[in-house]
Design a protein around this motif. Structure first.
Motif, short mmCIF file in Angstrom:
data_model
loop_
_atom_site.label_atom_id
_atom_site.label_comp_id
_atom_site.label_asym_id
_atom_site.label_seq_id
_atom_site.Cartn_x
_atom_site.Cartn_y
_atom_site.Cartn_z
N LYS A 270 0.82 -1.20 0.00
CA LYS A 270 0.00 0.00 0.00
C LYS A 270 0.87 1.26 0.00
N ARG A 271 1.92 1.25 0.80
CA ARG A 271 2.79 2.43 0.88
C ARG A 271 3.43 2.73 -0.47
N HIS A 272 3.97 1.70 -1.12
CA HIS A 272 4.62 1.93 -2.41
C HIS A 272 3.61 2.35 -3.47
N CYS A 273 2.42 1.77 -3.44
CA CYS A 273 1.40 2.15 -4.41
C CYS A 273 1.00 3.62 -4.24
N CYS A 274 0.88 4.07 -3.00
CA CYS A 274 0.57 5.48 -2.74
C CYS A 274 1.64 6.40 -3.30
N HIS A 275 2.90 6.05 -3.12
CA HIS A 275 3.99 6.87 -3.65
C HIS A 275 3.96 6.90 -5.18
N VAL A 276 3.68 5.76 -5.81
CA VAL A 276 3.60 5.73 -7.27
C VAL A 276 2.55 6.73 -7.75
N GLY A 277 1.35 6.66 -7.18
CA GLY A 277 0.28 7.55 -7.62
C GLY A 277 0.60 9.01 -7.38
N SER A 278 1.14 9.32 -6.21
CA SER A 278 1.43 10.71 -5.87
C SER A 278 2.51 11.29 -6.77
N LEU A 279 3.60 10.57 -6.94
CA LEU A 279 4.73 11.10 -7.72
C LEU A 279 4.39 11.23 -9.20
N LEU A 280 3.70 10.24 -9.76
CA LEU A 280 3.34 10.34 -11.18
C LEU A 280 2.36 11.48 -11.42
N ALA A 311 13.24 19.52 -17.31
CA ALA A 311 13.55 18.17 -17.78
C ALA A 311 14.24 17.36 -16.69
N GLU A 312 15.18 17.97 -15.99
CA GLU A 312 15.90 17.25 -14.93
C GLU A 312 14.99 17.00 -13.73
N ALA A 313 14.15 17.97 -13.38
CA ALA A 313 13.21 17.76 -12.28
C ALA A 313 12.26 16.62 -12.60
N THR A 314 11.80 16.57 -13.84
CA THR A 314 10.91 15.48 -14.27
C THR A 314 11.61 14.14 -14.18
N ARG A 315 12.85 14.09 -14.63
CA ARG A 315 13.61 12.84 -14.59
C ARG A 315 13.77 12.35 -13.16
N ARG A 316 14.05 13.26 -12.24
CA ARG A 316 14.26 12.86 -10.85
C ARG A 316 12.98 12.32 -10.21
N VAL A 317 11.86 12.98 -10.47
CA VAL A 317 10.60 12.51 -9.88
C VAL A 317 10.18 11.18 -10.51
N ALA A 318 10.40 11.04 -11.81
CA ALA A 318 10.09 9.76 -12.46
C ALA A 318 10.95 8.63 -11.90
N ALA A 319 12.21 8.94 -11.59
CA ALA A 319 13.09 7.92 -11.01
C ALA A 319 12.61 7.50 -9.62
N MET A 320 12.12 8.46 -8.84
CA MET A 320 11.54 8.11 -7.53
C MET A 320 10.34 7.19 -7.72
N ALA A 321 9.46 7.55 -8.65
CA ALA A 321 8.28 6.73 -8.91
C ALA A 321 8.67 5.34 -9.39
N GLN A 322 9.73 5.26 -10.21
CA GLN A 322 10.17 3.97 -10.72
C GLN A 322 10.61 3.04 -9.60
N ARG A 323 11.31 3.57 -8.62
CA ARG A 323 11.75 2.72 -7.50
C ARG A 323 10.55 2.16 -6.75
N HIS A 324 9.55 2.99 -6.54
CA HIS A 324 8.36 2.50 -5.84
C HIS A 324 7.57 1.52 -6.72
N GLY A 325 7.50 1.78 -8.03
CA GLY A 325 6.82 0.86 -8.93
C GLY A 325 7.49 -0.50 -8.98
N ASP A 326 8.81 -0.50 -9.00
CA ASP A 326 9.54 -1.77 -8.98
C ASP A 326 9.26 -2.54 -7.69
N ASP A 327 9.13 -1.81 -6.59
CA ASP A 327 8.84 -2.46 -5.31
C ASP A 327 7.43 -3.06 -5.30
N VAL A 328 6.49 -2.40 -5.96
CA VAL A 328 5.14 -2.97 -6.06
C VAL A 328 5.19 -4.34 -6.74
#
Length: 387
Positions: A270-280, A311-328
């Motif tokens: 649940k925690r990782h799913c919440c982060h995915v939704g929020s960051l994306l 572009a760099e801010a977008t890349r960083r937030v997408a990378a955060m979301a990716q880590r949580h998505g991989d954990d899901v």
């Protein structure tokens, strides 16, 4: 946008806009697809069109009086298209109720935050009074939080009284009558379902709405002085993902008990799913939040604090979301291995885990292709650019 009609813009956001301006480069110059991947494809609820038609008629019975015209009709259409993505494996009545609540939320979101909604209402004779109430709420966001908290009480009990928000705000903006009708139908559904955990679900759903409602007191907060970490935590709460996960149980008629939600594996998923939704959502709603609503966004905070471009801010937030998505995905595999198909409890948990996985997938897909909510002719993102 005329300065004498629009709600006041928070100083920190307006100064940040003056500093950053529109992102450099032509519209659509940043591609999102290479920045994030989720291995599970989305599915759509088979009865989506019928559900959307019914929910649209129900909502318009309450919103037509606002005087927002096509602006609020657009919000309804955007949200209806979202729900079939979020809840594909659904019970028809549960999914309908989840769709109604989500649409009520998104209409309120655009009423409270949308400067273009304010202007549309101000231009309509029946909407002028509500436009002034919107202006007062924007000047006094604590009233906004109080009004939303009253909505939580109505969800608990459809006969709960409306709050006294003072002479400047009638409360009509909060759609209490619609929320009361929704609550009555929700309670009736719970009784008919016979689900042993419905009362626990209702209480925890309402509890999840309390920090969400309270976060709206800070929705126009000073982004110039807040850290990236603190702002990300604020948006994690303000995104509404915590109670969206509760809507998953409602939509699927798959109510878990307290002991199920205390399983560490379920809590982590649940925690990782919440982060995915929020960051994306911070990525997809960047232009809408910063340039239309002017309420702030994690990408903008990163740009200000780290002195990076969009572009760099977008890349960083997408990378955060990716880590949580991989954990899901990792935790889904573990859960399906641990929860047995041979007993009722195991099957309940496996179905819920599959729903969380689908919800994580939908958080990306619906924002890019399932809704027009974030499309724009000036979007900096290729996938959201109207050409």
């Amino acid at each position: 946008m005329s300065t004498n009609s629009s709600p006041p813009v928070p100083t920190a956001v307006s100064s940040a806009l003056g500093h950053q301006g529109r992102p450099e480069g032509p519209p659509g110059s940043i591609q999102l697809a290479p920045l994030y991947r989720f291995s599970t494809p989305h599915r759509v609820f088979p009865g989506a069109q019928r559900l959307m038609d019914e929910a649209r008629d129900w909502m318009r019975g309450y919103t037509d009086r606002f005087g927002g015209g096509p602006r609020l009709e657009r919000t309804i259409e955007e949200t209806l298209s979202m729900c079939s993505y979020l809840f594909p494996d659904a019970d028809p009545e549960g999914n309908f109720l989840a769709t109604l609540f989500t649409t009520l939320e998104f209409v309120n979101d655009d009423v409270f935050d949308g400067i273009d909604t304010y202007d549309a209402m101000l231009a309509s004779p029946q909407g002028q009074r509500m436009a002034e109430e919107m202006r007062h709420l924007r000047l006094n966001p604590r009233l906004l939080a109080q009004g939303m908290m009253a909505g939580v009480r109505i969800l608990r009990d459809p006969t709960a009284p409306e709050p006294d928000l003072g002479p400047e705000v009638s409360g009509a903006l909060f759609l209490y009558d619609a929320l009361r009708d929704f609550s009555t139908r929700l309670h009736a559904y719970g009784r008919r379902s016979g689900a042993p955990h419905f009362d626990f679900w209702l209480e925890t759903f309402c509890q999840s709405l309390i920090p969400f409602s309270d976060s709206h007191a800070d929705i126009y907060r000073d982004i110039a002085t807040i850290s990236v970490e603190a702002y990300a935590e604020h948006k994690l709460i303000n995104s509404g993902m915590a109670h969206a996960l509760h809507l998953l149980e409602l939509a699927m008629n798959c109510f878990l008990g307290e002991e199920h939600h205390q399983i560490p594996l379920i809590q982590e998923l649940k925690r990782h799913c919440c982060h995915v939704g929020s960051l994306l959502n911070e990525i997809c709603s960047y232009e809408k939040e910063v340039f239309q609503e002017q309420t702030g966004n994690l990408l903008l905070v990163l740009m200000l604090k780290e002195q990076v471009d969009l572009a760099e801010a977008t890349r960083r937030v997408a990378a955060m979301a990716q880590r949580h998505g991989d954990d899901v995905i990792r935790l889904r595999d573990r859960a399906l291995a641990e929860f047995s198909e041979s007993d009722e409890e195991g099957r309940l948990l496996r179905r819920y885990v599959s729903g969380l996985e689908m919800m994580a997938a939908a958080c990306w897909d619906w924002q890019l292709v399932g809704t027009t909510r974030y499309l724009s002719s000036t979007s900096p993102f290729a996938e959201l650019l109207i050409k």
